[in-house]
Design an enzyme around this catalytic site. Structure first.
Site, mmCIF file in Angstrom:
data_model
loop_
_atom_site.group_PDB
_atom_site.id
_atom_site.type_symbol
_atom_site.label_atom_id
_atom_site.label_comp_id
_atom_site.label_asym_id
_atom_site.label_seq_id
_atom_site.Cartn_x
_atom_site.Cartn_y
_atom_site.Cartn_z
ATOM 1 C CG HIS A 178 -1.883 1.086 1.113
ATOM 2 N ND1 HIS A 178 -3.274 0.916 2.113
ATOM 3 C CD2 HIS A 178 -1.758 2.301 0.643
ATOM 4 C CE1 HIS A 178 -3.826 2.038 1.963
ATOM 5 N NE2 HIS A 178 -3.044 3.033 1.090
ATOM 6 C CG HIS B 159 -7.715 3.432 -0.349
ATOM 7 N ND1 HIS B 159 -6.996 2.857 -1.507
ATOM 8 C CD2 HIS B 159 -6.618 4.416 0.183
ATOM 9 C CE1 HIS B 159 -5.672 3.234 -1.343
ATOM 10 N NE2 HIS B 159 -5.528 3.960 -0.319
ATOM 11 C CD GLU C 295 -7.583 6.601 4.557
ATOM 12 O OE1 GLU C 295 -8.225 6.494 3.552
ATOM 13 O OE2 GLU C 295 -6.348 6.915 4.953
#
Ligand code: HPA
Ligand code: ZN
Length: 359
Positions: A17, A197, A200
Site C-alpha cells: 500500500h 480503500h 479508513e
C-alpha cells in the site's frame, strides 16, 4: 545481541500500500519543478514540510494533489518511482505493489501513456539492478464520476500487461464502493484484480460493499472493520488481507495516537494485517519507519513482526511459485537469525522457536 529493531531493519519485507505520488519528497519536487520551468508556492524544502499539517483525509489530499502537479514528463514519473525504489531497497524490501492515480495527471493534460511508461521503466530497472519485484495498481479517484473512471479504465487497456489491478482511493466518505460497480465489473472482465480503500474514514459497511460488490482481493486500510463482528469473522475465515498504514492513520487522525492503533488487536484476532507506508513523503516515513514506530507504540515482539511480514508475502499478487519463494526466503532468514543467538533464555521462544522477548 539482536533486538526487535534489528529484526525490523534486516527482515526481507513486502509493501502493498504505497501511492507513488505520495513518495514525492520535497527535494525532488523542487528539482522536477525547476526542470519543468514551474514555480512552487514554497521557497524551501523546510517550508514545504511545514505545510504538511493535516486534520483529516481531505486536508491531506488537497496538498497531495497540489504537490504532484510538478510531474509532467515521462522522466518525472521515472524519477519519482526510481527514488522510492532506491529508498525501499535500502530497507530490505524485496517486493512492492504500487498505486498510481492516473486521473490526477490526465486531468492536467498528461497522456496516460507518459505516466505509465515512466513508472513501468523504473520498475523494470529496479527489478534488474536491485532485484526488487513489483506490481502496479491503478486507482480511480472515488470523488470523480463513474464515467471518468470508466474512461480511465479504457485508457489502461493497451497497457494491461503492465497493470495487475485496479483500486479506489481519495475522499472516502460519501463515495461508497457501490458507486463503481460497473467499472469494477468491466475491470474484472478484462482480467484485472481489484482492491479498494475502505474503512479508513468510512464505515465497516464500505468494506462489505468492496468485498461483495467490487469483488476485491484485498482491503486497503480497513481499520474500521472491528466495528462489525460478522465482518471480522469473514475477513479472518477467508484471510482477506488488510493493508494497514499506521503512521498515515495517525497523521490523518483516524487514531489519536499510535498507542491507540488497533493493529495489534487485529493481528491477535487472526486477521491478515500488513504494515505499509501509504504516502511516505507526507506521513513521516517509509515501511521500516512504520514498523519501528508501531513496534514501539504497541510493544510488538519478534513474533508479531514475523507474522506481519509473512502476512504481506501471502497477500501479494505474485503467482504461487513467486510467493512460495518469498516465504522460503523469510523462513531461511528467520532460521539464520535465530542461529545467530538472538536471546539465550529458551523459555522466551514460542513453539516454532521464534523469540518472544520484548525489548
Ligand atoms: N486514502 C485515500 N486516498 C489516498 C490516500 C489515502 O490514505 N493516499 C493517497 N490517496
Ligand atoms: Zn492509501
Amino acid at each position: 545481541m539482536h533486538t526487535v529493531k534489528t529484526l525490523i531493519r534486516d527482515i526481507p519485507k513486502a509493501e502493498l500500500h504505497i501511492h507513488i505520488e505520495g513518495s514525492l519528497e520535497p527535494e525532488l519536487m523542487f528539482k522536477i519543478s525547476r526542470r519543468n520551468g514551474l514555480s512552487l508556492p514554497f521557497h524551501s524544502v523546510e517550508e514545504v514540510r511545514k505545510a504538511y499539517k493535516f486534520t483529516n483525509l481531505q486536508s491531506f489530499l488537497d496538498i497531495y494533489y497540489e504537490g504532484m502537479r510538478v510531474l509532467r514528463q515521462e522522466q518525472d514519473f521515472y524519477d519519482i518511482t526510481r527514488a522510492y525504489l532506491e529508498r525501499i531497497h535500502a530497507q530490505n524490501v524485496c517486493h512492492t505493489e504500487i498505486f498510481f492515480d492516473p486521473q490526477a495527471h490526465t486531468v492536467r493534460g498528461i497522456p496516460f501513456e507518459t505516466i505509465v511508461t515512466g513508472i513501468h521503466h523504473a520498475l523494470l530497472d529496479a527489478q534488474q539492478q536491485r532485484g526488487i519485484s513489483s506490481k502496479l495498481i491503478m486507482c480511480f479517484q472515488r470523488y470523480l464520476s463513474v464515467e471518468s473512471a470508466m474512461e480511465t479504465l479504457h485508457q489502461a487497456l493497451p497497457f494491461r500487461e503492465w497493470i495487475i489491478g485496479v483500486g479506489l482511493d481519495s475522499s472516502e466518505l460519501g463515495h461508497p464502493p457501490e458507486k463503481f460497480i460497473p467499472v469494477f465489473a468491466k475491470a474484472l472482465e478484462e482480467g484485472f484484480l481489484t482492491v479498494a480503500h475502505a474503512g479508513e474514514e468510512g464505515p465497516a459497511e464500505y468494506i462489505w460493499q468492496a468485498l461483495e460488490k467490487l469483488k476485491v482481493s484485498r482491503i486497503d486500510h480497513g481499520v474500521h472493520c472491528v466495528e462489525d463482528a460478522r465482518l471480522v469473522k469473514k475477513l479472518i475465515a477467508e484471510q482477506i488481507p488488510l493493508t494497514v498504514c499506521p503512521l498515515s492513520n495517525v497523521k490523518l487522525r483516524i487514531f489519536n495516537a499510535l498507542s491507540e492503533h488497533n493493529l495489534k488487536q487485529m493481528l491477535d484476532s487472526g486477521l491478515c494485517v500488513t504494515v505499509n507506508s501509504d504516502d511516505p513523503a507526507y506521513f513521516g516515513g517509509y515501511i521500516t519507519e512504520n514498523f519501528m514506530a508501531v513496534q514501539e507504540a504497541l510493544n510488538l515482539d519478534h513474533n508479531d513482526i514475523y507474522h506481519l511480514v509473512k502476512n504481506s508475502f501471502q497477500a501479494t499478487f505474485l503467482n504461487k511459485k513467486e510467493k512460495q519463494d518469498l516465504l522460503d526466503r523469510l523462513e531461511k532468514f528467520m532460521s539464520q537469525y535465530k542461529q545467530k543467538g538472538l536471546v539465550k533464555d529458551k523459555d522466551t521462544f514460542d513453539r516454532r522457536g521464534y523469540p518472544l522477548l520484548k525489548i
